[in-house]
Design a protein around this motif. Structure first.
Motif, short mmCIF file in Angstrom:
data_model
loop_
_atom_site.label_atom_id
_atom_site.label_comp_id
_atom_site.label_asym_id
_atom_site.label_seq_id
_atom_site.Cartn_x
_atom_site.Cartn_y
_atom_site.Cartn_z
N LEU A 162 0.82 -1.21 0.00
CA LEU A 162 0.00 0.00 0.00
C LEU A 162 0.85 1.26 0.00
O LEU A 162 0.37 2.33 -0.35
CB LEU A 162 -0.92 0.03 1.23
N LEU A 163 2.13 1.13 0.40
CA LEU A 163 3.02 2.30 0.55
C LEU A 163 3.66 2.63 -0.79
O LEU A 163 4.88 2.56 -0.98
CB LEU A 163 4.08 2.01 1.62
N GLY A 164 2.82 2.97 -1.73
CA GLY A 164 3.18 3.21 -3.10
C GLY A 164 1.97 2.84 -3.94
O GLY A 164 0.83 3.09 -3.52
N SER A 165 2.16 2.24 -5.09
CA SER A 165 1.02 1.72 -5.84
C SER A 165 0.45 0.49 -5.12
O SER A 165 1.14 -0.15 -4.34
CB SER A 165 1.45 1.34 -7.26
N LEU A 181 -9.81 -3.38 -2.24
CA LEU A 181 -8.75 -4.16 -1.60
C LEU A 181 -7.95 -3.30 -0.63
O LEU A 181 -7.65 -3.71 0.49
CB LEU A 181 -7.84 -4.76 -2.67
N ALA A 182 -7.62 -2.08 -1.05
CA ALA A 182 -6.82 -1.20 -0.19
C ALA A 182 -7.56 -0.85 1.10
O ALA A 182 -6.96 -0.86 2.18
CB ALA A 182 -6.46 0.08 -0.96
N VAL A 183 -8.86 -0.56 0.99
CA VAL A 183 -9.64 -0.23 2.20
C VAL A 183 -9.62 -1.41 3.17
O VAL A 183 -9.42 -1.23 4.38
CB VAL A 183 -11.08 0.14 1.81
N LEU A 184 -9.83 -2.61 2.65
CA LEU A 184 -9.84 -3.79 3.52
C LEU A 184 -8.45 -4.06 4.11
O LEU A 184 -8.33 -4.49 5.26
CB LEU A 184 -10.32 -5.02 2.74
N LEU A 185 -7.40 -3.79 3.34
CA LEU A 185 -6.04 -4.01 3.85
C LEU A 185 -5.67 -3.00 4.94
O LEU A 185 -4.96 -3.34 5.88
CB LEU A 185 -5.03 -3.93 2.70
N VAL A 186 -6.14 -1.78 4.80
CA VAL A 186 -5.84 -0.78 5.84
C VAL A 186 -6.40 -1.25 7.19
O VAL A 186 -5.75 -1.10 8.23
CB VAL A 186 -6.44 0.59 5.46
N ASP A 187 -7.58 -1.85 7.17
CA ASP A 187 -8.19 -2.37 8.39
C ASP A 187 -8.16 -3.90 8.40
O ASP A 187 -9.13 -4.55 8.78
CB ASP A 187 -9.64 -1.88 8.52
N ALA A 188 -7.06 -4.48 7.98
CA ALA A 188 -6.94 -5.93 7.90
C ALA A 188 -7.30 -6.58 9.23
O ALA A 188 -6.93 -6.08 10.30
CB ALA A 188 -5.53 -6.33 7.49
#
Length: 938
Positions: A7-10, A31-38
């Motif tokens: 996530l720390l980039g593309s 996917l990014a939203v779910l990964l931020v709050d994994a």
């Protein structure tokens, strides 16, 4: 191979070194939203807001569900390491935090800031900052992503400043100058950054440059912000001016160690009054025996809520505790967490357990994998028992498992943790009725139960023998000494108040089921409530999809979520059932959360479901009769289901037959559905006849007659009465049959429907034959043949000829019987009606046999059997086997005859018309008499 996310980039994802295609930019946003709050639930509303901001699409939730489905497919190769779970109100991406660069970054920062050794801290800061590949969430542009990007940028800058402090303490000031100078140009007003550059310059022998930079910062603060430097920067300036010795590089921090603790003994107290479970206890005790083990012993106990998993696990753990002298650990993993709680992560458990074995809290690895490895190392050479109560998944358990063969683990869960390799699985069913009664007696007082054993059995029956519910009732009895067991049994018998009776203090069946329902998520909760609109105890996938308004795939996914949550069972793929207590809870949910308009829509879809599939089944199994009753072409199924072939149609009608009359009766009081309910009864009739489901046909046709009358549909009423009269006659209820046929004939005469009058006259002839009024039967059939001829109905004429031939056989006029059957067979063959062709060939074979042409009859019976078996007519097969046996016996081939008699009786027994004892009594006769069921279907 390991799954990794960036996530720390593309937005990136890969398995090993192979990238994963996670779709277009909007799907990557999900996917990014779910990964931020994994590993935490993100609500559907939050997902929509974060992904689309102020401009969501019209069907945002449906689009979101589509993205989730595609992401699951894309991530499928990483099964076991990553998954997207449906949680109450939203979704959770389950993954090791160390697999996501954002969480790894934060974890490394936390370790670096806790580090008591500056060299180690600097290395961790550098490792964390090395994860950045550019701007976080590059190319994603919504208010939430923009705010999150800015927040992470501040976290990164703070980490760089923290690293600068550590490096200054380590005396690495010379190496910092270039980087600090660059950052100062980007952030000229950052006083902490300015102070680091001043200190690095001073320690590099450039005091004048340090003082000059202070003046530059002071001027810019005054000009741009109208303020002076803060006290810390002013103090540093003063210290540089006076060459304060405190600015000399300090000694770096060093490491301390912690003292180990003694072996833990954490098992809860043994459950009081533990009853039964002898077989399961023996299996578990054997499974947890470390002697001779080559790997860690794992026993996994699963079962529905309230079945007694935890009590059994604790009971067994105390039985085997002495085998594990190095300790017993217990933890509730909160897999079925109450409202507001979430299941514990493996790392949270290891953070609690590692310090108990001498690992300082500051040294517990932040990555789950590393902490798990440390855990396994610490248990090397130990004999330890772990009890992991209420797990939600194998992924939650696996990092906690020891590697030593001297250790053992007991796991409890509602669902089967089937991917726990090497585990001994014990599925816990409710205890037997005697065991459940014994538990009730031990808790409520055996003398109270002795006064009314039948009431005690009724109580545990209403509790479905679940120990939790038995304990609740026992607690209510214990606190109400004046109540008899019969009194509470009577209260439990009232379905509308049963759930109220099943709660006492903090124990409540509602609370337990509510936890399970939260596991099923929003869509699971909706479908769970809709099941109660039709009050279904058993349901198949097509009906579930119809009432929920979902596609087959989506409905199956939701139903499997309900299975995982132990709210429904799945005895075989595509079929589901619900226990009574759960059904009552579903009914409550429906009353609370299903609006009247939605109930109406559900009822409409259920009727359409049966209209469609009943019509499809009958058209496949008996197309001629289906057309003859005036059914319209089957409507399109609400969820798009089709019955592909005859076996599929047979399987569907066999499952639907017991439920169809119940559902239609429950819906018949809705006037807008009445006409279609009557049509549904007619549509199902041919298929029910083919499958010999006469009792269900009587119940369904009774509902159909009432529905047709209430909707003032005389044609539908006449047809339904005709079917009902036929079913009554086939089951020996001749008075009822005669009444229905009479009503039907009167309606057809009023309507002037000659073809239908012919059908009614034919049915009256069948009834006359069954009543042994053979002359009347001949008159009725001859009249129906003439009416069918006038109407141009060759199919009806062939049927009437068949029935006329049977009557002539009964009268002993074999020549006329053979002539009638042969004409009927010719007609059915021309029509392609295989079902009736098979039957009439059997009748022809019988007439030929009775005429003394025995060898000829054998071939005709074989022809009949071949066709009847192809169409799946079991009762017809029994008839022809019996006739073939009789012909063989007449030819002196008694052994072959007995073989065929036995086969015929086996079919009748399998259809439920004979018991094993009755079969044996018939076979004991020298020449077996045909049973009543066989004569009835002749």
């Amino acid at each position: 191979m390991a799954v990794e996310f960036g996530l720390l980039g593309s937005i990136e994802a890969c398995i090993g070194v192979e990238p994963i295609d996670v779709g277009h930019m909007r799907q990557r946003s999900v996917l990014a939203v779910l990964l931020v709050d994994a590993n935490r639930m993100v609500s559907v509303d939050q997902l929509v807001d974060r992904v689309w901001g102020e401009h969501p699409p019209q069907r945002a939730q449906a689009t979101l569900y589509s993205y989730i489905s595609r992401l699951r497919q894309a991530l499928a190769p990483g099964t076991g390491e990553v998954g997207i779970d449906r949680r109450s109100g939203g979704y959770s991406l389950v993954v090791e935090s160390s697999a996501v660069d954002l969480h790894c970054f934060r974890a490394l920062l936390a370790r670096a800031r806790r580090a008591e050794d500056d060299c180690r801290g600097a290395a961790l800061f550098e490792q964390a900052l090395g994860l950045w590949r550019g701007n976080a969430f590059s190319a994603l542009d919504t208010p939430w992503f923009n705010a999150m990007r800015e927040s992470l940028h501040r976290e990164r800058l703070t980490a760089e400043l923290d690293l600068g402090d550590v490096q200054l303490r380590l005396g690495r000031h010379a190496g910092l100058l270039v980087g600090l100078s660059t950052r100062v140009e980007a952030y000229p007003l950052d006083e902490r950054l300015a102070g680091q550059l001043m200190l690095a310059l001073y320690r590099s022998g450039r005091a004048a440059d340090a003082l000059a930079h202070y003046q530059s910062v002071r001027r810019r603060l005054a000009e741009e912000l109208g303020t002076d430097p803060g006290p810390e920067l002013r103090q540093l300036h003063q210290q540089i001016l006076t060459a304060d010795p405190a600015l000399v590089t300090p000694a770096p921090r060093s490491v301390t160690t912690a003292e180990p603790v003694r072996a833990p003994r954490q098992l809860p107290a043994p459950p009081p009054m533990f009853t039964g479970r002898d077989a399961e206890t023996d299996v578990l005790c054997k499974a947890l025996n470390p002697d001779g083990a080559r790997h860690v012993r794992v026993a996994a106990v699963d079962g529905v809520a309230g079945v007694g998993k935890s009590a059994l696990a604790i009971h067994v753990s105390h039985r085997v505790a002495e085998r594990y002298p190095d300790g017993q650990l217990y933890i509730n993993l909160q897999g079925a967490a109450a409202a507001g709680a979430v299941p514990l992560t493996p790392h949270e458990v290891l953070v609690r357990w590692l310090p108990q074995f001498g690992v300082p809290g500051s040294e517990v690895p932040v990555e789950t994998g590393a902490a798990s490895a440390r855990w396994r190392s610490l248990l090397a050479g130990r004999r330890l028992l772990l009890v992991l109560d209420d797990a939600c998944s194998a992924e939650q358990v696996r990092p906690l498992l020891p590697a030593e063969h001297g250790c053992a683990v007991v796991v409890t869960s509602r669902s089967v943790l089937s991917t726990l390799d090497g585990a001994e699985f014990v599925h816990l069913e409710p205890p037997s009725e005697p065991e459940a009664v014994a538990l009730l007696g031990r808790l409520a007082g055996e003398e109270r139960l002795a006064c009314d054993p039948a009431a005690a059995r009724a109580v545990v029956g209403y509790c479905e023998r679940l120990p939790l519910l038995v304990r609740i009732v026992a607690a209510r009895l214990a606190s109400r000494p004046g109540w008899s067991v019969r009194a509470i049994a009577d209260r439990l018998a009232q379905e509308h108040q049963r759930l109220n009776e099943l709660q006492v203090g903090e124990l409540s069946v509602r609370a337990s089921l509510a936890v399970s329902l939260r596991e099923a998520g929003d869509e699971g909760t909706r479908v769970f409530a809709l099941l109660a609109v039709v009050d279904a105890t058993e349901i198949d996938l097509p009906l579930a999809a119809s009432l929920a308004g979902l596609s087959s795939t989506d409905a199956e996914e939701v139903l499997e979520q309900l299975v995982d949550a132990r709210l429904v069972d799945s005895p075989e793929p595509g079929y589901y059932r619900m226990h009574d207590v759960v059904r009552l809870y579903a009914r409550e949910q429906a009353s609370l959360h299903v609006a009247a308009t939605e109930r109406e829509a559900v009822r409409r879809r259920v009727v359409d479901h049966y209209l469609s599939l009943a019509g499809q089944a009958s058209r496949l199994l008996d197309p001629e009769e289906w057309a003859a009753v005036g059914a319209a072409s089957p409507i399109v199924h609400p969820a798009g289901f089709t019955l592909a072939d005859r076996p599929t149609a047979c399987a569907w009608i066999d499952f639907a037959a017991p439920h169809l009359p119940v559902f239609m009766a429950g819906l018949a009081n809705h006037p807008e559905l009445a006409a279609d309910i009557a049509r549904c009864a007619l549509d199902a009739y041919p298929a029910l006849v083919i499958r010999d489901r006469w009792s269900e046909l009587i119940r369904l046709s009774t509902v159909g007659v009432q529905a047709a009358r209430s909707s003032v549909q005389p044609v539908l009423e006449a047809r339904a009465r005709n079917v009902l009269g036929l079913a009554y006659g086939q089951t020996g209820q001749f008075a009822e049959s005669l009444a229905e046929f009479g009503h039907a004939l009167g309606l057809w005469e009023e309507l002037g429907e000659r073809q239908q009058m012919a059908r009614a006259s034919n049915n009256l002839g069948v009834l006359a034959r069954l009543r042994d009024d053979l002359p009347e039967a001949v008159r009725c059939h001859e009249r129906s043949i003439l009416l069918f001829q006038e109407a141009g109905d060759s199919n009806g004429q062939a049927r009437a000829l068949t029935n006329l031939g049977v009557v002539h056989q009964r009268l002993g006029d074999h020549d006329r019987a053979i002539t009638a059957h042969a004409r009927a067979a010719e007609a059915f063959r021309a029509l392609g009606d295989q079902y009736r062709l098979g039957l009439v060939l059997g009748d022809l074979a019988e007439a030929v046999r009775l005429a003394g042409r025995l060898r000829e009859s054998l071939g005709r019976y074989q022809d009949s059997l071949r066709i009847i078996r192809e169409v799946g007519n079991r009762s017809g097969e029994a008839q022809q086997l019996w006739g073939l046996a009789q012909a063989l016996y007449d030819l002196g081939e008694s052994d072959a005859a007995r073989t065929h008699w036995h086969a015929a009786l086996a079919i009748i027994r399998d259809c439920g018309d004979l018991t094993d004892d009755e079969v044996q009594r018939i076979l004991a006769q020298p020449i077996p008499e045909p049973p009543a069921a066989l004569r009835r279907h002749h």
